[in-house]
Design a protein around this motif. Sequence first.
Motif, PDB file in Angstrom:
ATOM      1  N   HIS A 116     -12.397  -2.595  -5.443  1.00 54.73           N
ATOM      2  CA  HIS A 116     -11.175  -3.084  -6.173  1.00 54.73           C
ATOM      3  C   HIS A 116     -10.348  -1.471  -6.466  1.00 54.73           C
ATOM      4  O   HIS A 116      -9.179  -1.485  -6.438  1.00 54.73           O
ATOM      5  N   LYS A 117     -11.042  -0.590  -6.662  1.00 62.77           N
ATOM      6  CA  LYS A 117     -10.545   0.780  -7.069  1.00 62.77           C
ATOM      7  C   LYS A 117      -9.841   1.530  -5.580  1.00 62.77           C
ATOM      8  O   LYS A 117      -8.910   2.323  -5.665  1.00 62.77           O
ATOM      9  N   VAL A 118     -10.845   1.062  -4.762  1.00 61.09           N
ATOM     10  CA  VAL A 118     -10.433   1.627  -3.291  1.00 61.09           C
ATOM     11  C   VAL A 118      -8.935   0.930  -2.931  1.00 61.09           C
ATOM     12  O   VAL A 118      -7.975   1.688  -2.535  1.00 61.09           O
ATOM     13  N   SER A 119      -8.887  -0.357  -3.264  1.00 65.79           N
ATOM     14  CA  SER A 119      -7.659  -1.114  -2.985  1.00 65.79           C
ATOM     15  C   SER A 119      -6.425  -0.490  -3.902  1.00 65.79           C
ATOM     16  O   SER A 119      -5.445  -0.246  -3.447  1.00 65.79           O
ATOM     17  N   VAL A 120      -6.794  -0.304  -5.303  1.00 63.37           N
ATOM     18  CA  VAL A 120      -5.932   0.232  -5.936  1.00 63.37           C
ATOM     19  C   VAL A 120      -5.108   1.766  -5.493  1.00 63.37           C
ATOM     20  O   VAL A 120      -4.260   1.934  -5.402  1.00 63.37           O
ATOM     21  N   MET A 121      -6.109   2.569  -4.982  1.00 65.01           N
ATOM     22  CA  MET A 121      -5.579   3.801  -4.395  1.00 65.01           C
ATOM     23  C   MET A 121      -4.793   3.487  -3.155  1.00 65.01           C
ATOM     24  O   MET A 121      -3.598   4.227  -3.014  1.00 65.01           O
ATOM     25  N   ALA A 122      -5.221   2.716  -2.277  1.00 63.24           N
ATOM     26  CA  ALA A 122      -4.421   2.568  -1.167  1.00 63.24           C
ATOM     27  C   ALA A 122      -2.906   1.688  -1.406  1.00 63.24           C
ATOM     28  O   ALA A 122      -2.295   2.022  -0.665  1.00 63.24           O
ATOM     29  N   ASP A 123      -3.088   0.827  -2.194  1.00 68.46           N
ATOM     30  CA  ASP A 123      -1.988   0.058  -2.533  1.00 68.46           C
ATOM     31  C   ASP A 123      -0.977   1.001  -3.200  1.00 68.46           C
ATOM     32  O   ASP A 123       0.401   0.777  -3.086  1.00 68.46           O
ATOM     33  N   THR A 124      -1.375   1.762  -4.000  1.00 66.11           N
ATOM     34  CA  THR A 124      -0.646   2.732  -4.813  1.00 66.11           C
ATOM     35  C   THR A 124       0.227   3.482  -3.857  1.00 66.11           C
ATOM     36  O   THR A 124       1.225   3.784  -4.060  1.00 66.11           O
TER      37      THR A 124
END
Length: 368
Positions: free
Chosen positions: A354-362
Amino acid sequence: MNNRERFIEYVKNGGKQFCSPQIGAGAGFDTKMVGKEWISETNLEDTIAAAGMFDIVPLFNLGCPYEEGMTVKWETVKTEKQEEDKIITDQILKTTKGSLTRRNIELKYEGAFQPKYPVTDKDDFDAMEYYIDALSDADFSVVTNFTKRSMETINGRGPLSIQWAAQPYELLCLPNTVDTLMLQIDYPERCEILMEKIVDIDKKLFKAVATGGADFIFLGAPAAEMLSPSIYERLIIPYSQRVTAAAHESGLMVYCHICSPIEPFLTMGYFNQMGIDLFETISPPPVGNVKSLVDALEKLDEKICTRGNIGLDVLLNGSSQDVKDKTIEVMKSSVGRKHIVAASDYMFYSTPEHKVSVMADTVRDYVT
């Protein structure tokens, strides 16, 4: 424009920033994402599947299978599984000049390491040179065919980098890091002979992977914790220049990854001299030792595209808000430069998805 074209265009000319966290290369994040436990069982299709779960532009970095085209073969003499979470493999390479042995230990979820390297002292030089000569005579069509198949499988989802120990100083990674340095210091003439042969092998491999359609070759560059400036000036920079020039002549770009301290070599301008196209990572403490991303970018040639700098410490232990804040900080710090938002290293099995998703989405939301 597909992801491969987008990545290559950005490295060459810049443009709209994107996210490209390092997935694969034996670190384990892709292994977890496809539901496997042993990193050695992870294949290119798994890495593609893992990368496809996020809004990113991946770079696929694959090991070069040059040994498959050699007449000299490593023989597995023992494989032992211990306690369901450890596999130990012993191998031997028999030559007319002596034998080399290596031990590989793979831990479930964590990947492999070598507690015993094949080359440890000068007594191994003859067998090592025999191996290098055999590699020079290998059938590199194996490498070309592997590269072609890989490019077909990737199918434009990202560029392809082919990795082997192309840095001549590393002596094909047959000795460990400490022994490599000691051999270079104690037996410079013999090491120079071997390094010259490795340059010739590199040139053959460049042609093989270029014919197969690869985009990058991977160039290692030992970092500051082991080397003095004199070693860089005498062995790393001159040989890197020759290797990268040959790669460029073959139509390849050069991808350099250093996941440890790079100062003071950054301030001394060494990386600007090496012919690098894509460089990672220029991280501040606790991951690296640069002052800041802004300071590092001021010291790097603007022609070099950089990649990073979300620390694995943040991805592993920080909150989702920490990841978002750090991602925005990296983007603001790299305005006006060719910088791809990524992690500070290849991501481990334990990296929370989920933190990789946060990085990508940001990155996506910030850019748009």
